[in-house]
Structure formats: C-alpha cells, structure tokens
Design an enzyme around this catalytic site. Structure first.
Site, mmCIF file in Angstrom:
data_model
loop_
_atom_site.group_PDB
_atom_site.id
_atom_site.type_symbol
_atom_site.label_atom_id
_atom_site.label_comp_id
_atom_site.label_asym_id
_atom_site.label_seq_id
_atom_site.Cartn_x
_atom_site.Cartn_y
_atom_site.Cartn_z
ATOM 1 C CG ASP A 19 17.889 30.002 20.093
ATOM 2 O OD1 ASP A 19 18.805 30.099 20.940
ATOM 3 O OD2 ASP A 19 16.695 30.019 20.399
ATOM 4 C CB ILE A 20 21.289 34.223 17.814
ATOM 5 C CG1 ILE A 20 21.886 33.557 16.567
ATOM 6 C CG2 ILE A 20 22.126 35.415 18.241
ATOM 7 C CD1 ILE A 20 21.842 34.433 15.341
ATOM 8 C CD GLU B 125 15.600 33.700 16.752
ATOM 9 O OE1 GLU B 125 15.056 33.824 17.846
ATOM 10 O OE2 GLU B 125 15.020 33.976 15.673
#
Length: 329
Positions: free
Chosen positions: A210-211, A253
């Site tokens: 994920d970001i 995300e």
C-alpha cells in the site's frame, strides 16, 4: 446502517456490520474501504437474488448524497442481464427467420403465378412475356439483396450484443480508476491460479503493498490528487511486472500481485524492483511517494486465506519498521 431497501425491507434499520451474514458484512466492508472517496462508482459484490433466492454477483452504482453521510445505490444481477441479452437475441433471430421465410414463400408463389400466366398467353404474348421475365428477374435480384441486407442486420445486432456483454464484463472485473483487476476479479484469478499451482505442485509468491501516508496525501492535496497518484503508481508497478503476473487493486490504496512459478528469493527481487521504481519515480502532482510491501511464498497444502494473512502481516511489519521497505512473511 440500512435506511431503505426495495426488495429486502427486513434489513431496514439494521447495521450490516453486526449481521451474522458474511454477504452483508462483505458489502459493508467494501463500501467502508471507499469511505475516503466520494463513493461515486460501480461496485461488484455477492447478494441474494429475490427472484430465485440464490446468491449471485450483483453490479450496482453507489453514489453519495451531497452534504450527507448517506449513500444511495441501484444495480442489477449480471446473470439477469446475460439472460435478457440471450432472450433478445433468440427473439431477433426468430423474427428475422420468419421474415426471410415469408419472403421466400412470396417469391415462390409469385414465380409460380407468372409461369402459369406465361403458359396461358402462349406464343402470341412472347414479347410481353419477355418483358415480364425481365421484371421477375429484377424482383428476384431485389429479394436477394433484401435477404443479404437482413442477414447483415442480424450480424450487426449480434455484434452489438456481444460488444455490450464484453463492456459489461469489463466494468464488473476492472477497477474504474486504475484499469487493473478489481478485488473481485483478482480474488477469482488468484483462486484459479492457486488450484492450478497446487495440482502442478508449482511454487508461487504473493505480494501486497500500500501507499505510505496516503491519507496525508489526500488530506493535504485533495482526493483528486490522490487518485492521480494511485494511477501513476499503478503504471510504474505495471512496468516492473512480467506478462504472466496478475495485478489487482483490492482496497483504497492496497494492491496485490500474484507471481506464478516464483520462489521466495525471486519474489523478493521483484518486490524490491517495484519499491525502488516507485521511490525513484517523478510524480506529476506531488514531489515524492513510497510504498511498503509484504511478500510470501506458497506452502504445501496452505489455503489462500492463510496466505493472505501472512502477506498482510508482512506488510504490517514493513510499515512498522519505517515504511518504504520489503518484509518477508
């Protein structure tokens, strides 16, 4: 919490997260995962069809009501659309077949009547018969052209139905923002590949990332900038993968990558290549963004749910150690 429901009024007033039904919980979690956005999107999920009592795939458009915390939705069952399309195609085929048959009957009757008249008129009307023959030939040609036109129309309508079905299938299986597999499509592909690799006793790896600080990006720059970052990271990651790898967006995300026939060491190398590419990317709307990744490899007789737990723990460990790194589970 359900306010109104057209086909299941018994759900009104219920909090679906507190329901014993995994179907209701799954939809609730999917909608909550999109809570950071405006929630104007198609969502694919499993739901009980009131017409037959079976749990089927449903595609609905969810839209947040402005200036409220409420969401309204309407959709359809994909099997129902496929059945309607098939019924319409059969109806069109039957109608066109009937028209073609009648045209052939009329042509045959017209030809027989003309032949009878020509015999009665005999030789005295040979000149007129010749003119009539020319007219008949012209009519026959027109009928053939009409028949070809009808066949072309049938082909065109059939192609339109096939295109509509393909578009509907694409919408149901593709994340509307990043144009890669959505959660539903990725999990289906993962389960198919998991079964195939078990049968062939092939090793494979699974990545999850994920970001980093994505909420901060949304809060600082706005959700439209966050969407652009999601799309740009998707393109960067796609450039690092092989053609046989399966890439999907499984949350706001959160992303997953299935690496077929890939041992752990090679899976780590691919994960590091992805992380580095994102870290070194020049984004168009923000200065910098990074990702954290978890990577695991398959174990004998392990179920897919256990593999998901391990890769999720590995991702959590990567974030706990400071982010922008790869951890193995």
């Amino acid at each position: 919490k359900v306010i109104l429901h057209a086909t299941s009024p018994e759900l009104e007033g219920q909090n679906l997260l507190e329901s014993q039904s995994p179907i209701y919980k799954a939809l609730s979690l999917k909608l909550l995962s999109k809570a950071s956005s405006d929630l104007n999107d198609f969502v694919s999920y499993e739901w009980q069809n009131p017409n037959n009592g079976k749990v089927e795939t449903k595609l609905s458009y969810f839209q947040k009501i402005p200036h409220t915390e409420r969401v309204i939705a309407s959709g359809f069952y994909t099997k129902g659309i496929e059945q309607i399309a098939a019924e319409k195609q059969v109806q069109m085929q039957e109608s066109n077949d009937a028209k073609v048959f009648m045209l052939k009957i009329y042509s045959l009757l017209f030809t027989l009547a003309s032949l009878g008249i020509s015999i009665l008129i005999s030789k005295k009307l040979q000149a007129k018969f010749a003119l009539l023959k020319v007219a008949l030939e012209r009519k026959s040609s027109e009928l053939q052209e009409l028949n070809l036109a009808l066949e072309e129309k049938i082909g065109k309508r059939t192609q339109e139905l096939e295109n509509a079905y393909a578009k509907m299938k694409h919408i149901a299986n593709t994340d509307s923002l990043t144009q890669i597999k959505n959660r539903y499509s990725f999990l289906n592909a993962f389960n198919d590949e998991l079964k195939r690799h078990k049968n062939q006793q092939k090793e494979f790896s699974l990545l999850m990332f994920d970001i980093d600080y994505f909420k901060h990006i949304n809060d600082t720059y706005g959700h439209n900038i966050g969407d652009i970052v999601l799309m740009e990271i998707t393109e960067v990651v796609k450039g690092c993968l092989r053609t046989e790898d399966i890439f999907g967006r499984v949350g706001g995300e959160e992303f997953m990558i299935f690496l077929p026939q890939t041992p752990l060491q090679e899976g780590q190398e691919i994960a590091q290549r992805v992380r580095k590419a994102v870290d070194e990317n020049n984004f168009s709307v923000i200065e910098h963004a990074t990702i954290s990744l978890g990577v695991v490899t398959s174990r004998k007789d392990e179920e897919g749910s256990e593999m998901f737990k391990r890769v999720d723990i590995a991702l959590y460990e990567a974030k706990s150690q400071g982010r922008n790194r790869v951890c193995v589970g």
